[in-house]
Motif scaffolding. Structure first.
Motif, PDB file in Angstrom:
ATOM      1  N   PRO A  24       0.833  -1.204   0.000  1.00 60.02           N
ATOM      2  CA  PRO A  24       0.000   0.000   0.000  1.00 60.02           C
ATOM      3  C   PRO A  24       0.866   1.253   0.000  1.00 60.02           C
ATOM      4  N   LEU A  25       0.431   2.265  -0.748  1.00 59.89           N
ATOM      5  CA  LEU A  25       1.126   3.550  -0.799  1.00 59.89           C
ATOM      6  C   LEU A  25       0.270   4.578  -0.063  1.00 59.89           C
ATOM      7  N   HIS A  26       0.846   5.234   0.930  1.00 55.69           N
ATOM      8  CA  HIS A  26       0.084   6.174   1.747  1.00 55.69           C
ATOM      9  C   HIS A  26       0.328   7.630   1.362  1.00 55.69           C
ATOM     10  N   ARG A  27       1.486   7.923   0.749  1.00 57.59           N
ATOM     11  CA  ARG A  27       1.792   9.294   0.371  1.00 57.59           C
ATOM     12  C   ARG A  27       2.963   9.277  -0.604  1.00 57.59           C
ATOM     13  N   ALA A  28       3.272  10.436  -1.176  1.00 55.60           N
ATOM     14  CA  ALA A  28       4.395  10.545  -2.108  1.00 55.60           C
ATOM     15  C   ALA A  28       5.345  11.629  -1.622  1.00 55.60           C
ATOM     16  N   CYS A  29       6.654  11.381  -1.775  1.00 58.34           N
ATOM     17  CA  CYS A  29       7.690  12.344  -1.395  1.00 58.34           C
ATOM     18  C   CYS A  29       8.669  12.470  -2.556  1.00 58.34           C
ATOM     19  N   THR A  30       9.253  13.653  -2.709  1.00 59.77           N
ATOM     20  CA  THR A  30      10.278  13.866  -3.723  1.00 59.77           C
ATOM     21  C   THR A  30      11.517  14.435  -3.051  1.00 59.77           C
ATOM     22  N   GLY A  49       5.909   4.350   4.636  1.00 59.47           N
ATOM     23  CA  GLY A  49       4.794   4.015   3.769  1.00 59.47           C
ATOM     24  C   GLY A  49       4.685   4.856   2.520  1.00 59.47           C
ATOM     25  N   SER A  50       5.680   5.707   2.261  1.00 61.33           N
ATOM     26  CA  SER A  50       5.598   6.612   1.117  1.00 61.33           C
ATOM     27  C   SER A  50       6.329   6.045  -0.103  1.00 61.33           C
ATOM     28  N   LEU A  51       5.925   6.531  -1.279  1.00 62.65           N
ATOM     29  CA  LEU A  51       6.643   6.270  -2.519  1.00 62.65           C
ATOM     30  C   LEU A  51       7.568   7.462  -2.742  1.00 62.65           C
ATOM     31  N   VAL A  52       8.875   7.214  -2.750  1.00 63.98           N
ATOM     32  CA  VAL A  52       9.864   8.287  -2.821  1.00 63.98           C
ATOM     33  C   VAL A  52      10.346   8.455  -4.256  1.00 63.98           C
ATOM     34  N   PHE A  53      10.172   9.653  -4.806  1.00 61.77           N
ATOM     35  CA  PHE A  53      10.654   9.982  -6.146  1.00 61.77           C
ATOM     36  C   PHE A  53      12.011  10.680  -6.031  1.00 61.77           C
ATOM     37  N   THR A  54      12.934  10.266  -6.866  1.00 58.06           N
ATOM     38  CA  THR A  54      14.254  10.882  -6.879  1.00 58.06           C
ATOM     39  C   THR A  54      14.779  10.962  -8.305  1.00 58.06           C
ATOM     40  N   GLY A  55      15.412  12.105  -8.621  1.00 54.02           N
ATOM     41  CA  GLY A  55      16.025  12.275  -9.939  1.00 54.02           C
ATOM     42  C   GLY A  55      17.452  11.801  -9.983  1.00 54.02           C
ATOM     43  N   LEU A  56      17.947  11.236  -8.880  1.00 53.80           N
ATOM     44  CA  LEU A  56      19.315  10.684  -8.769  1.00 53.80           C
ATOM     45  C   LEU A  56      20.390  11.766  -8.812  1.00 53.80           C
ATOM     46  N   VAL A  57      20.033  13.024  -8.533  1.00 55.96           N
ATOM     47  CA  VAL A  57      21.011  14.107  -8.521  1.00 55.96           C
ATOM     48  C   VAL A  57      22.056  13.886  -7.430  1.00 55.96           C
ATOM     49  N   TRP A  58      21.687  13.195  -6.373  1.00 55.68           N
ATOM     50  CA  TRP A  58      22.599  12.932  -5.258  1.00 55.68           C
ATOM     51  C   TRP A  58      23.718  11.964  -5.632  1.00 55.68           C
ATOM     52  N   ARG A  59      23.565  11.229  -6.738  1.00 57.19           N
ATOM     53  CA  ARG A  59      24.531  10.175  -7.088  1.00 57.19           C
ATOM     54  C   ARG A  59      25.713  10.776  -7.843  1.00 57.19           C
ATOM     55  N   ARG A  60      26.833  10.891  -7.156  1.00 62.96           N
ATOM     56  CA  ARG A  60      28.066  11.362  -7.791  1.00 62.96           C
ATOM     57  C   ARG A  60      29.005  10.203  -8.098  1.00 62.96           C
ATOM     58  N   ALA A  61      28.845   9.108  -7.348  1.00 64.19           N
ATOM     59  CA  ALA A  61      29.663   7.905  -7.543  1.00 64.19           C
ATOM     60  C   ALA A  61      28.812   6.697  -7.186  1.00 64.19           C
ATOM     61  N   PRO A  62      29.148   5.503  -7.714  1.00 64.87           N
ATOM     62  CA  PRO A  62      28.341   4.307  -7.440  1.00 64.87           C
ATOM     63  C   PRO A  62      28.136   4.021  -5.966  1.00 64.87           C
TER      64      PRO A  62
END
Length: 289
Positions: free
Chosen positions: A50-56, A69-82
């Motif tokens: 179940p998804l209760h809320r959305a976060c970005t 319980g949230s679905l987390v959206f990320t653009g992967l900007v935080w990824r500088r290295a593996p």
């Protein structure tokens, strides 16, 4: 060639929602053809989350910006290295989020190290196509959540009408409580603030009764949970004078289902009528005496 291999699209499951239960599942997002979202990691059980809320968020430490319980959206900007993927996903797993939806716009794909980190932490991972903005997915979820809330309201009103009609027809409170318990497969009891059993057919120990009464008398607000997971619901205006109030206690784990708590809250309304009726009857006996 993409390094992130999507999960088997054929690995779908039947809708696990019982009839009348309105929740939004991860499968609902995957089933929306206009979004084109794919499951990169997750089994059949993940689809029924179940998804209760959305976060970005694109913060390296997203803990403050997400909730359980949230679905987390990320653009992967935080990824500088593996190696950044392990830290980011570990934070999400500890926060108890339901799943991660990673955008493909920045790298053209979801990197394999992100997929591997989600697999290590047992966190379902979705791939959002580069031409699908997060806002479109969140708007889709918002519409589903709004519809689910409306369905829950209508279902609750219909259930309450049935309970009130049965009560008016003379059905005992103990019988109505047993009916709702069978519907949700949850034990429940109706108590006074001193621990006297008013209704309930399942066995319950004295230590549990004591813990529930303590919560009923001292919790700043109700519903509230005991340490072992029992849920205490108020009956009527229980917060005005708790020492003479009634309380409805649900078996451990029941609070995890919103529909279940809604149903017993509606039953508590009927129990409040029974309490008033008993008080009126007692007052009439006193007046007669």
């Amino acid at each position: 060639m993409r390094s992130s291999k999507p999960a088997d699209p054929a690995a779908t499951t039947a809708d696990p929602r019982p009839e009348g239960v309105t929740i939004v599942l991860l499968q609902d997002v995957l089933d929306a053809p206009e979004l084109g979202i794919r499951l990169l990691h997750g089994d059949a059980a993940a689809r029924t989350l179940p998804l209760h809320r959305a976060c970005t968020t694109d913060m390296p430490d997203p803990t403050r910006y997400v909730s359980a319980g949230s679905l987390v959206f990320t653009g992967l900007v935080w990824r500088r290295a593996p190696e950044d993927s392990e830290a980011f996903v570990a934070h999400l797993a500890r926060a108890g989020v339901a799943a991660v939806a990673a955008g493909e716009a920045l790298f053209g794909e979801v990197p394999a190290d992100v997929v591997d980190a989600c697999a290590r932490h047992g966190l379902p991972l979705l791939a959002v196509p580069d031409d699908v903005p997060f806002s479109s997915v969140i708007e889709f979820l918002t519409r589903r959540w709004s519809g689910a809330r409306m369905d829950r309201l209508q279902t609750g009103l219909a259930r309450q009408r049935r309970l009130l009609a049965a009560f008016a027809d003379g059905h005992a409170l103990d019988e109505l409580l047993a009916r709702v318990c069978r519907e949700f497969d949850v034990p429940a009891w109706l108590f006074t603030a001193t621990g006297t059993l008013v209704a309930g057919r399942d066995t319950i120990g004295e230590p549990v009764i004591d813990a529930c009464c303590a919560i009923a008398l001292t919790a700043p607000r109700l519903p509230a949970e005991t340490a072992d997971g029992h849920t205490v619901l108020p009956v009527g205006a229980a917060l005005r004078d708790r020492t003479t109030a009634w309380f409805l206690v649900l078996g451990a784990g029941a609070a995890r289902s919103e529909d279940c708590v809604d149903a017993f809250t509606e039953l508590a309304t009927v129990a409040a009528l029974e309490r008033v009726r008993r008080e009126d009857r007692l007052r009439a006996v006193w007046d007669t005496a």
